[in-house]
Design an enzyme around this catalytic site. Structure first.
Site, PDB file in Angstrom:
ATOM      1  CG  ASN A  31       2.311   1.306  -5.612  1.00  0.00           C
ATOM      2  OD1 ASN A  31       2.874   1.132  -6.681  1.00  0.00           O
ATOM      3  ND2 ASN A  31       2.603   0.588  -4.548  1.00  0.00           N
ATOM      4  CG  HIS A  70       1.796  -2.532 -11.177  1.00  0.00           C
ATOM      5  ND1 HIS A  70       2.636  -3.628 -11.255  1.00  0.00           N
ATOM      6  CD2 HIS A  70       1.212  -2.600  -9.956  1.00  0.00           C
ATOM      7  CE1 HIS A  70       2.540  -4.332 -10.135  1.00  0.00           C
ATOM      8  NE2 HIS A  70       1.680  -3.717  -9.336  1.00  0.00           N
ATOM      9  CG  HIS A  72       7.571  -3.154  -9.652  1.00  0.00           C
ATOM     10  ND1 HIS A  72       8.119  -2.621  -8.514  1.00  0.00           N
ATOM     11  CD2 HIS A  72       6.666  -4.082  -9.247  1.00  0.00           C
ATOM     12  CE1 HIS A  72       7.553  -3.208  -7.461  1.00  0.00           C
ATOM     13  NE2 HIS A  72       6.680  -4.107  -7.872  1.00  0.00           N
ATOM     14  CD  GLU A 109       4.502  -0.096  -0.862  1.00  0.00           C
ATOM     15  OE1 GLU A 109       4.705  -1.037  -1.652  1.00  0.00           O
ATOM     16  OE2 GLU A 109       3.392   0.405  -0.706  1.00  0.00           O
ATOM     17  CB  THR A 168       3.052  -7.143  -0.533  1.00  0.00           C
ATOM     18  OG1 THR A 168       3.922  -6.343  -1.320  1.00  0.00           O
ATOM     19  CG2 THR A 168       3.616  -7.274   0.858  1.00  0.00           C
ATOM     20  CG  HIS A 228      -2.251  -5.315  -1.222  1.00  0.00           C
ATOM     21  ND1 HIS A 228      -2.851  -6.219  -2.047  1.00  0.00           N
ATOM     22  CD2 HIS A 228      -0.929  -5.419  -1.440  1.00  0.00           C
ATOM     23  CE1 HIS A 228      -1.915  -6.858  -2.722  1.00  0.00           C
ATOM     24  NE2 HIS A 228      -0.740  -6.388  -2.377  1.00  0.00           N
ATOM     25  N   GLY A 229      -5.109  -3.693  -3.046  1.00  0.00           N
ATOM     26  CA  GLY A 229      -6.309  -4.201  -3.706  1.00  0.00           C
ATOM     27  C   GLY A 229      -7.493  -3.244  -3.688  1.00  0.00           C
ATOM     28  N   GLY A 243      -2.480   1.459  -6.089  1.00  0.00           N
ATOM     29  CA  GLY A 243      -1.681   1.415  -7.304  1.00  0.00           C
ATOM     30  C   GLY A 243      -2.288   0.633  -8.437  1.00  0.00           C
TER      31      GLY A 243
HETATM   32  N1  PXP Z   1       0.535  -0.747   0.248  1.00  0.00           N
HETATM   33  C1  PXP Z   1       1.511  -1.683   0.271  1.00  0.00           C
HETATM   34  C2  PXP Z   1       2.337  -1.829   1.509  1.00  0.00           C
HETATM   35  C3  PXP Z   1       1.779  -2.485  -0.854  1.00  0.00           C
HETATM   36  O1  PXP Z   1       2.762  -3.413  -0.815  1.00  0.00           O
HETATM   37  C4  PXP Z   1       1.022  -2.265  -2.029  1.00  0.00           C
HETATM   38  C5  PXP Z   1       1.324  -3.070  -3.253  1.00  0.00           C
HETATM   39  O2  PXP Z   1       2.608  -2.790  -3.695  1.00  0.00           O
HETATM   40  C6  PXP Z   1       0.025  -1.277  -2.014  1.00  0.00           C
HETATM   41  C7  PXP Z   1      -0.214  -0.542  -0.855  1.00  0.00           C
HETATM   42  C8  PXP Z   1      -0.802  -0.979  -3.219  1.00  0.00           C
HETATM   43  O3  PXP Z   1      -1.584  -2.074  -3.536  1.00  0.00           O
HETATM   44  P1  PXP Z   1      -2.372  -2.099  -4.928  1.00  0.00           P
HETATM   45  O4  PXP Z   1      -1.335  -1.996  -6.010  1.00  0.00           O
HETATM   46  O5  PXP Z   1      -3.076  -3.403  -4.902  1.00  0.00           O
HETATM   47  O6  PXP Z   1      -3.275  -0.916  -4.931  1.00  0.00           O
END
Ligand code: PXP
Length: 249
Positions: free
Chosen positions: A12, A15, A55, A75, A106, A199-200, A221
């Site tokens: 991702n 950022h 972004h 997304e 999110t 995510h995370g 990301g």
């Molecule tokens: N998957 C989804 C659906 C997300 O919304 C995000 C954050 O934009 C990510 C994955 C990636 O999360 P992170 O940036 O915390 O790795």
């Protein structure tokens, strides 16, 4: 022992755009970051076009489609504006996410069951165009079942609660969240939904999620971009030092 199937990494690049936008210029470039990700072995590029464009921008998506030879996972919120942009960009997949302007990131999964009437027409338009359809959900049977009923191809399980529990060193909570992800992945597979997670995720917590056999893709990301700064900053400073010293020589 049979090898487990390859687990795809979707990088991702949101950022990179956050940093670019902080100065309003063109550096650093999300398209170049996507090219670097491709060169480093990523299996896909993920980018979230937010309604407030904080972004990623449309031009970034078109740039990635034009010059990066990897599947693009876009997304977006399930709005008609985003639907039309996706139909113009034609990513490999769209991941529908809940979006709230005040949130930093999110915050939860989609309320698939409660929002079915709003989601369905957007999903159908994208699927009819040949775009694979993913729904970002909490690892909760209610929403995963609803995703299958609505005709999603993929569910992406929200790993946020698992990651937060790890960051706060709450071992029991993290175990519980891990078991929730495991249950969600097993249910998705039984329903013939492709299962992703994200995510995370970071270097420390990725292992357990990566080992869930039904999960075939992780989207990561923010941590990667932070790690890129931590591992790349010294080299960038040395290059700057060198340029300055050369100028004075
Ligand atoms: N998957 C989804 C659906 C997300 O919304 C995000 C954050 O934009 C990510 C994955 C990636 O999360 P992170 O940036 O915390 O790795």
């Amino acid at each position: 022992m049979t090898a487990k199937p390859h687990l795809r990494l979707g990088v991702n690049i949101d950022h990179v755009a956050t940093l670019r936008n902080a100065r309003g210029g063109v550096h650093p470039s999300p398209v170049f970051a996507a090219e670097l990700a491709a060169g480093a072995g990523a299996d896909g590029i993920t980018a979230h076009l937010r309604e407030d464009r904080r972004h990623i921008r449309e031009a970034d998506l078109h740039g990635i489609k034009a010059s990066v030879n990897l599947p693009l996972n876009m997304e977006m919120a399930a709005s008609t504006e985003m639907r039309d942009i996706a139909l113009a960009v034609m990513p490999n997949a769209v991941c529908l996410v809940p979006e709230n302007r005040q949130e930093i990131t999110t915050e939860g999964g989609l309320d698939v069951a409660g929002q079915a009437q709003r989601l369905k027409p957007v999903m159908d338009a994208l699927k009819d165009a040949g775009i694979r359809l993913s729904l970002f959900v909490e690892a909760d049977a209610h929403h995963i079942n609803a995703a299958a009923d609505l005709g999603a191809d993929i569910v992406e399980l929200h790993a946020g609660a698992y990651s937060i529990a790890e960051a706060q060193a709450q071992e029991q909570a993290q175990d519980a969240e891990y078991r929730r992800l495991l249950m969600g992945a097993e249910l998705a597979a039984r329903l013939n939904l492709e299962c992703h997670a994200g995510h995370g995720l970071d270097f420390a917590n990725v292992g357990r999620v990566a080992a869930i056999p039904q999960v075939v893709e992780l989207n990561i990301g923010h941590y990667l971009m932070g790690a890129a700064i931590e591992t790349g900053l010294a080299a960038a400073i040395k290059t700057m030092r060198q340029r300055m010293d050369e100028a004075r020589a």
